[in-house]
Design an enzyme around this catalytic site. Sequence first.
Site, mmCIF file in Angstrom:
data_model
loop_
_atom_site.group_PDB
_atom_site.id
_atom_site.type_symbol
_atom_site.label_atom_id
_atom_site.label_comp_id
_atom_site.label_asym_id
_atom_site.label_seq_id
_atom_site.Cartn_x
_atom_site.Cartn_y
_atom_site.Cartn_z
ATOM 1 N N HIS A 150 44.503 42.122 41.383
ATOM 2 C CA HIS A 150 44.602 41.203 42.534
ATOM 3 C C HIS A 150 43.136 40.521 43.370
ATOM 4 O O HIS A 150 42.291 40.235 42.650
ATOM 5 C CB HIS A 150 45.514 41.804 43.835
ATOM 6 C CG HIS A 150 43.992 43.142 44.188
ATOM 7 N ND1 HIS A 150 43.136 43.432 45.166
ATOM 8 C CD2 HIS A 150 43.990 44.580 43.747
ATOM 9 C CE1 HIS A 150 42.989 44.076 45.109
ATOM 10 N NE2 HIS A 150 43.731 45.288 44.443
ATOM 11 N N CYS A 178 42.235 48.392 40.955
ATOM 12 C CA CYS A 178 42.801 47.897 40.533
ATOM 13 C C CYS A 178 41.461 46.870 39.999
ATOM 14 O O CYS A 178 39.625 46.792 39.905
ATOM 15 C CB CYS A 178 43.491 46.969 41.502
ATOM 16 S SG CYS A 178 44.981 47.405 42.144
#
Length: 168
Positions: free
Chosen positions: A132, A144
Amino acid sequence: MRVHKTGPDRHAGLLSTDGLAIPCALGRGGITTTKREGDGASPRGEFPLRKLYFRPDRGPVPPTGLDIETITPDLGWCDDPQSGFYNRPVLLPFAARHERMWRDDHLYDLVIVIGHNDAPPRKGFGSAIFMHLAKPGFRPTEGCVALRRADMIRLLPRLGPETVIAIG
């Protein structure tokens, strides 16, 4: 495509592919081979890229070979290991613990689902592992891989259903 840690900060990384070298943020817990829900670490291994989610109110969808889905205000992602929907997209409102995909902070304006612990999900082994958009200053993620928006847009046309990300 490879992602590895760089420098002394355990959350500072570099993504490299096709002659590109892109700085990225990793999990606050660094990279781990024993990923667990809530540990803040990015999982070590090779994973397929599943699809791109995007916010249509934050710009047009960039070109990519990945499957594309629109983020809507009622889209969430279950991160509750006790739920039968663990590590899956869900519609809100949703009773079990979840992340809201429609965010004010722009981090999820463009989200690539990394195929970690999803075929099938094992409860407690990590959920919502995405690529992201990065926080200012590449602050660490919850596990992430995060990129600047401009770098994500440069990367997306190079990605397709056969693309694998190797973290480690």
